[in-house]
Design a protein around this motif. Structure first.
Motif, PDB file in Angstrom:
ATOM      1  N   ASP A   1       0.846  -1.190   0.000  1.00  0.00           N
ATOM      2  CA  ASP A   1       0.000   0.000   0.000  1.00  0.00           C
ATOM      3  C   ASP A   1       0.883   1.242   0.000  1.00  0.00           C
ATOM      4  N   VAL A   2       0.285   2.345  -0.398  1.00  0.00           N
ATOM      5  CA  VAL A   2       0.991   3.617  -0.415  1.00  0.00           C
ATOM      6  C   VAL A   2      -0.054   4.715  -0.299  1.00  0.00           C
ATOM      7  N   TYR A   3       0.317   5.803   0.381  1.00  0.00           N
ATOM      8  CA  TYR A   3      -0.632   6.887   0.644  1.00  0.00           C
ATOM      9  C   TYR A   3       0.028   8.231   0.338  1.00  0.00           C
ATOM     10  N   THR A   4      -0.738   9.295   0.463  1.00  0.00           N
ATOM     11  CA  THR A   4      -0.177  10.621   0.180  1.00  0.00           C
ATOM     12  C   THR A   4       0.999  10.932   1.109  1.00  0.00           C
ATOM     13  N   SER A   5       1.001  10.332   2.290  1.00  0.00           N
ATOM     14  CA  SER A   5       2.118  10.544   3.212  1.00  0.00           C
ATOM     15  C   SER A   5       3.414   9.922   2.692  1.00  0.00           C
ATOM     16  N   ASP A   6       3.302   9.054   1.664  1.00  0.00           N
ATOM     17  CA  ASP A   6       4.487   8.410   1.088  1.00  0.00           C
ATOM     18  C   ASP A   6       5.028   9.157  -0.127  1.00  0.00           C
ATOM     19  N   ILE A   7       4.428  10.299  -0.467  1.00  0.00           N
ATOM     20  CA  ILE A   7       4.920  11.074  -1.609  1.00  0.00           C
ATOM     21  C   ILE A   7       6.382  11.446  -1.387  1.00  0.00           C
ATOM     22  N   ALA A   8       7.182  11.292  -2.434  1.00  0.00           N
ATOM     23  CA  ALA A   8       8.637  11.513  -2.463  1.00  0.00           C
ATOM     24  C   ALA A   8       9.421  10.276  -2.030  1.00  0.00           C
ATOM     25  N   SER A   9       8.724   9.168  -1.724  1.00  0.00           N
ATOM     26  CA  SER A   9       9.441   7.927  -1.434  1.00  0.00           C
ATOM     27  C   SER A   9       9.793   7.227  -2.748  1.00  0.00           C
ATOM     28  N   SER A  10      10.821   6.395  -2.707  1.00  0.00           N
ATOM     29  CA  SER A  10      11.346   5.777  -3.925  1.00  0.00           C
ATOM     30  C   SER A  10      10.478   4.618  -4.398  1.00  0.00           C
ATOM     31  N   MET A  11      10.403   4.458  -5.718  1.00  0.00           N
ATOM     32  CA  MET A  11       9.654   3.393  -6.357  1.00  0.00           C
ATOM     33  C   MET A  11      10.492   2.810  -7.494  1.00  0.00           C
ATOM     34  N   MET A  12      10.246   1.545  -7.821  1.00  0.00           N
ATOM     35  CA  MET A  12      10.919   0.916  -8.955  1.00  0.00           C
ATOM     36  C   MET A  12       9.883   0.310  -9.888  1.00  0.00           C
ATOM     37  N   ALA A  13       9.930   0.712 -11.155  1.00  0.00           N
ATOM     38  CA  ALA A  13       9.044   0.146 -12.175  1.00  0.00           C
ATOM     39  C   ALA A  13       9.820  -0.884 -12.979  1.00  0.00           C
ATOM     40  N   MET A  14       9.244  -2.078 -13.122  1.00  0.00           N
ATOM     41  CA  MET A  14       9.858  -3.133 -13.917  1.00  0.00           C
ATOM     42  C   MET A  14       9.025  -3.359 -15.168  1.00  0.00           C
ATOM     43  N   GLY A  15       9.698  -3.500 -16.322  1.00  0.00           N
ATOM     44  CA  GLY A  15       8.930  -3.681 -17.546  1.00  0.00           C
ATOM     45  C   GLY A  15       9.798  -4.049 -18.733  1.00  0.00           C
ATOM     46  N   TYR A  16       9.138  -4.411 -19.817  1.00  0.00           N
ATOM     47  CA  TYR A  16       9.829  -4.878 -21.022  1.00  0.00           C
ATOM     48  C   TYR A  16       9.757  -3.839 -22.147  1.00  0.00           C
ATOM     49  N   SER A  17      10.291  -2.675 -21.876  1.00  0.00           N
ATOM     50  CA  SER A  17      10.460  -1.690 -22.937  1.00  0.00           C
ATOM     51  C   SER A  17      11.817  -1.932 -23.603  1.00  0.00           C
ATOM     52  N   GLY A  18      12.073  -1.203 -24.672  1.00  0.00           N
ATOM     53  CA  GLY A  18      13.395  -1.296 -25.294  1.00  0.00           C
ATOM     54  C   GLY A  18      13.491  -2.265 -26.445  1.00  0.00           C
ATOM     55  N   GLY A  19      12.404  -2.960 -26.770  1.00  0.00           N
ATOM     56  CA  GLY A  19      12.427  -3.825 -27.945  1.00  0.00           C
ATOM     57  C   GLY A  19      13.419  -4.964 -27.876  1.00  0.00           C
ATOM     58  N   LEU A  20      13.518  -5.605 -26.714  1.00  0.00           N
ATOM     59  CA  LEU A  20      14.423  -6.743 -26.579  1.00  0.00           C
ATOM     60  C   LEU A  20      14.052  -7.850 -27.566  1.00  0.00           C
ATOM     61  N   THR A  21      15.053  -8.477 -28.142  1.00  0.00           N
ATOM     62  CA  THR A  21      14.838  -9.580 -29.078  1.00  0.00           C
ATOM     63  C   THR A  21      14.979 -10.902 -28.350  1.00  0.00           C
TER      64      THR A  21
ATOM     65  N   GLY B   1      12.507   5.813  -9.500  1.00  0.00           N
ATOM     66  CA  GLY B   1      12.145   7.213  -9.334  1.00  0.00           C
ATOM     67  C   GLY B   1      11.431   7.394  -8.010  1.00  0.00           C
ATOM     68  N   VAL B   2      10.585   8.406  -7.938  1.00  0.00           N
ATOM     69  CA  VAL B   2       9.838   8.639  -6.703  1.00  0.00           C
ATOM     70  C   VAL B   2       8.344   8.739  -6.996  1.00  0.00           C
ATOM     71  N   LEU B   3       7.558   8.545  -5.951  1.00  0.00           N
ATOM     72  CA  LEU B   3       6.127   8.787  -6.034  1.00  0.00           C
ATOM     73  C   LEU B   3       5.920  10.296  -6.026  1.00  0.00           C
ATOM     74  N   SER B   4       5.381  10.827  -7.116  1.00  0.00           N
ATOM     75  CA  SER B   4       5.199  12.275  -7.237  1.00  0.00           C
ATOM     76  C   SER B   4       3.851  12.736  -6.709  1.00  0.00           C
ATOM     77  N   GLY B   5       2.858  11.859  -6.756  1.00  0.00           N
ATOM     78  CA  GLY B   5       1.531  12.246  -6.291  1.00  0.00           C
ATOM     79  C   GLY B   5       0.530  11.129  -6.523  1.00  0.00           C
ATOM     80  N   ILE B   6      -0.689  11.357  -6.080  1.00  0.00           N
ATOM     81  CA  ILE B   6      -1.802  10.428  -6.305  1.00  0.00           C
ATOM     82  C   ILE B   6      -2.958  11.253  -6.859  1.00  0.00           C
ATOM     83  N   VAL B   7      -3.470  10.833  -8.012  1.00  0.00           N
ATOM     84  CA  VAL B   7      -4.526  11.601  -8.671  1.00  0.00           C
ATOM     85  C   VAL B   7      -5.699  10.688  -9.006  1.00  0.00           C
TER      86      VAL B   7
END
Length: 238
Positions: free
Chosen positions: A123-143, A158-164
């Motif tokens: 879980d994450v809340y507005t009180s966690d804004i500016a805490s670090s996050m890691m996104a994992m994904g398959y961008s970059g066109g790997l063969t 990066g960091v959590l910038s906000g919740i909208v």
């Protein structure tokens, strides 16, 4: 004089009393995103259709989560693994307003990497804004390699910038500045504890007035995921 009866050889040194300080037991070393990545690098997959590709992640045995827009129009998709064979999964149900799709596969018939384990939801809340996050994904066109494997997902921190709230659908989203690209959609966004707090869904590139935007990325809020799961598991789409 009583002291005259005591010879110097009878005197014993008085020991000086001292107390050793307690030994501090060192705690476990602080967890890093490198630790989190290595723990779950076999639990993140590339999702492929004839129209494109995205990312998915193991939430329970036999169940993978991704974005609805990654699998839109398909009932089955290909799932490519880090170091094991490609397999096929069925689109069990979708939640279009939340942009979530649940894929299922037969755990007894699928060559799933035994190192793949479900990633817990946190879980994450507005009180966690500016805490670090890691996104994992398959961008970059790997063969894919000759044996069909694709290697590990990329990691962007990066960091959590906000919740909208996306008012049109009334769904909450995380705003992060971890750079994500096409192909990362559907990938998990993890906190330093190794728990999924969001799922990558989109990048904002322009404002409503047409001004260029850099560094604003959206992820499906963790609570939207947990709220959607009961219906998705029951095969109910919306």
């Amino acid at each position: 004089d009583w002291s005259s009866d005591v010879c110097s050889s009878d005197l014993q040194p008085t020991p000086t009393r001292f107390r050793l300080p307690p030994t501090v037991t060192p705690g476990p070393p602080e967890k890093t995103f490198n630790d989190v990545f290595n723990e779950f690098k076999f639990s993140v997959f590339r999702i492929e259709t004839s129209d494109g590709m995205g990312t998915g992640w193991l939430i329970e045995p036999g169940l993978i989560l991704t974005n609805q827009h990654v699998v839109q129009g398909y009932t089955t998709v290909s799932v490519r693994q880090n170091q094991r064979s490609l397999f096929t999964a069925r689109v069990r149900a979708v939640d279009q307003p939340r942009d979530i799709a649940l894929l299922s596969f037969d755990v007894n018939q699928t060559p799933l990497d035994p190192r793949a384990k479900p990633i817990p939801i946190g879980d994450v809340y507005t009180s966690d804004i500016a805490s670090s996050m890691m996104a994992m994904g398959y961008s970059g066109g790997l063969t894919a390699s000759y044996d069909g494997t694709i290697g590990p997902a990329t990691a962007n921190i990066g960091v959590l910038s906000g919740i909208v709230t996306f008012t049109f659908f009334d769904v909450d989203n995380l705003v992060i500045d971890a750079a994500v690209d096409p192909g990362d959609s559907g990938g998990p966004v993890l906190d330093i504890k190794g728990e999924v707090v969001g799922m990558t869904r989109a990048a904002r590139t322009y404002t409503g007035s047409g001004q260029r935007v850099v560094g604003t990325f959206y992820a499906v809020h963790w609570k939207e995921i947990t709220d959607a799961l009961p219906d998705l598991k029951s095969g109910i789409s919306r």
